[in-house]
Design a protein around this motif. Structure first.
Motif, short mmCIF file in Angstrom:
data_model
loop_
_atom_site.label_atom_id
_atom_site.label_comp_id
_atom_site.label_asym_id
_atom_site.label_seq_id
_atom_site.Cartn_x
_atom_site.Cartn_y
_atom_site.Cartn_z
N TRP A 112 2.01 1.08 -7.54
CA TRP A 112 1.82 2.50 -7.85
C TRP A 112 2.65 2.94 -9.05
CZ3 TRP A 112 6.09 5.74 -7.44
CH2 TRP A 112 7.19 5.20 -6.77
N GLU B 196 -5.19 5.93 -7.10
CA GLU B 196 -4.45 5.25 -6.03
C GLU B 196 -5.40 4.65 -5.01
OE1 GLU B 196 -1.21 4.67 -6.41
OE2 GLU B 196 -1.65 5.71 -8.27
N ARG C 279 -0.73 8.51 -3.41
CA ARG C 279 -0.95 7.26 -2.70
C ARG C 279 -0.82 7.46 -1.19
NH1 ARG C 279 -1.37 2.31 -5.04
NH2 ARG C 279 -1.01 0.44 -3.78
N ASN D 90 -3.73 7.04 1.77
CA ASN D 90 -3.51 6.23 2.97
C ASN D 90 -3.68 7.04 4.25
OD1 ASN D 90 -2.97 3.68 1.85
ND2 ASN D 90 -0.86 4.25 1.38
N ARG E 31 0.82 -1.21 0.00
CA ARG E 31 0.00 0.00 0.00
C ARG E 31 0.85 1.26 0.00
NH1 ARG E 31 -4.75 0.30 4.21
NH2 ARG E 31 -4.89 2.30 3.12
N SER E 32 2.06 1.17 0.50
CA SER E 32 2.86 2.39 0.66
C SER E 32 4.12 2.36 -0.21
CB SER E 32 3.27 2.56 2.12
OG SER E 32 4.18 3.64 2.26
N THR F 203 2.36 10.58 -8.16
CA THR F 203 1.69 9.33 -7.82
C THR F 203 2.04 8.87 -6.41
OG1 THR F 203 1.73 8.70 -10.15
CG2 THR F 203 1.36 6.94 -8.58
N ARG F 204 3.29 9.03 -6.01
CA ARG F 204 3.70 8.61 -4.66
C ARG F 204 2.99 9.43 -3.59
NH1 ARG F 204 9.57 7.02 -3.16
NH2 ARG F 204 9.67 9.20 -2.58
N SER G 67 -7.20 1.58 -6.41
CA SER G 67 -6.28 0.46 -6.62
C SER G 67 -5.94 -0.24 -5.31
CB SER G 67 -4.99 0.94 -7.29
OG SER G 67 -4.19 1.70 -6.40
N MET G 68 -6.16 0.43 -4.17
CA MET G 68 -5.90 -0.16 -2.86
C MET G 68 -7.17 -0.68 -2.19
SD MET G 68 -2.96 2.31 -1.20
CE MET G 68 -3.82 3.87 -1.45
#
Length: 289
Positions: free
Chosen positions: A123, A171, A143, A147, A24-25, A139-140, A174-175
């Motif tokens: 990701w 993101e 995400r 979270n 996830r991260s 993107t990072r 997708s999680m």
């Protein structure tokens, strides 16, 4: 760290009873699901003697780098330790294509043995979207923001009411986060829908201002509009925040300028914050309830 586990620490390792999928991260490398532990190596070996693996396996020592005050174990010694404990485990060893990866680590004078779950950089597949624009979150960061807003997705409904081309939305979906999107710009709404479809993700994206949202959500993310492409006045920003207060109990605001006074005026309390940097460009990520 604070969103997932309730605390943070400056080192490169964290011990918690909370189970988080490391994929996830973008900032997690792996997770060791501890099966047993010991204050000395012989005690760990004794427990390994009675351990049965019902699947083919390999064993890896995770001390290839230093963990806080625990020094790195050098390669030759790691191989010796791996062989020593691996030979005690009952089952079929397979160094090339194991069904399960076991690992062990020495941390703060305690040996831990368990199942290794590696982080997979899903990701990275989202770095190139068919529809993009330069001011979107990376993107990072997107995400991470998803979270922070929804660290534990089960039973949680979320919304991104200023979703733009859907960087956060992609993101989140997708999680497995139940998040919907919305925006007042018909072009970016269309782009957001196409981006979701491109990655085979399902998710609702509606056209319209946040003031028209009728449902309530457990969490919301607002990447505050800015620049000439999405110019907005201070009154418009305040209107977005005030409207958010009526639809969510938790809000994560992403902003390039301080907005504490506006957030408080909207009726939120700021409970946490961090800063995301890209060269000289900074964004504040503010968590509000």
């Amino acid at each position: 760290m604070r969103a997932f586990f309730g605390f943070d620490r400056p080192g490169n390792i964290l011990k918690s009873s909370i189970e988080i999928d490391p994929s996830r991260s973008p900032f997690m490398k792996e997770r060791l699901e501890v099966l047993f532990s010991s204050g000395d190596w012989d005690g760990l070996l004794e427990q390994a003697t009675g351990f049965v693996s019902h699947q083919s396996f390999k064993v890896t020592c995770l001390n290839s780098i230093a963990f806080d005050s625990t020094e790195k174990i050098h390669h030759p010694e790691r191989r010796v330790l791996e062989r020593e404990i691996g030979e005690l485990i009952q089952g079929e060893a397979d160094l090339n294509d194991p069904s399960v990866d076991y690992g062990f680590i020495l941390f703060e004078d305690i040996w831990y043995f368990g199942i290794v779950r590696l982080s997979e950089p899903f990701w990275r597949y989202h770095l190139k979207k068919p529809h993009m624009y330069s001011t979107a979150l990376s993107t990072r960061v997107a995400r991470a923001v998803a979270n922070i807003a929804v660290p534990h997705p089960e039973g949680i409904r979320a919304i991104d009411p200023c979703c733009g081309i859907g960087t956060v939305l992609v993101e989140a979906r997708s999680m497995g986060i139940d998040m919907v999107g919305r925006d007042i710009n018909p072009l970016v709404v269309l782009g957001s829908r196409k981006n979701l479809a491109y990655f085979d993700l399902e998710g609702e994206v509606k056209l319209g201002p946040i003031a028209e949202v009728k449902d309530t959500y457990d969490a919301a993310i607002i990447d505050m509009p800015y620049n000439l492409f999405t110019h907005i006045s201070a009154e418009g920003q305040q209107g977005i925040l005030t409207a958010a207060r009526s639809i969510t109990s938790k809000l994560v605001v992403v902003t390039i300028e301080p907005m504490d006074h506006m957030i408080k005026e909207a009726g939120f309390e700021i409970v946490d914050r961090c800063v995301a940097k890209k060269a000289n460009f900074k964004r504040q990520i503010v968590v509000c309830v």
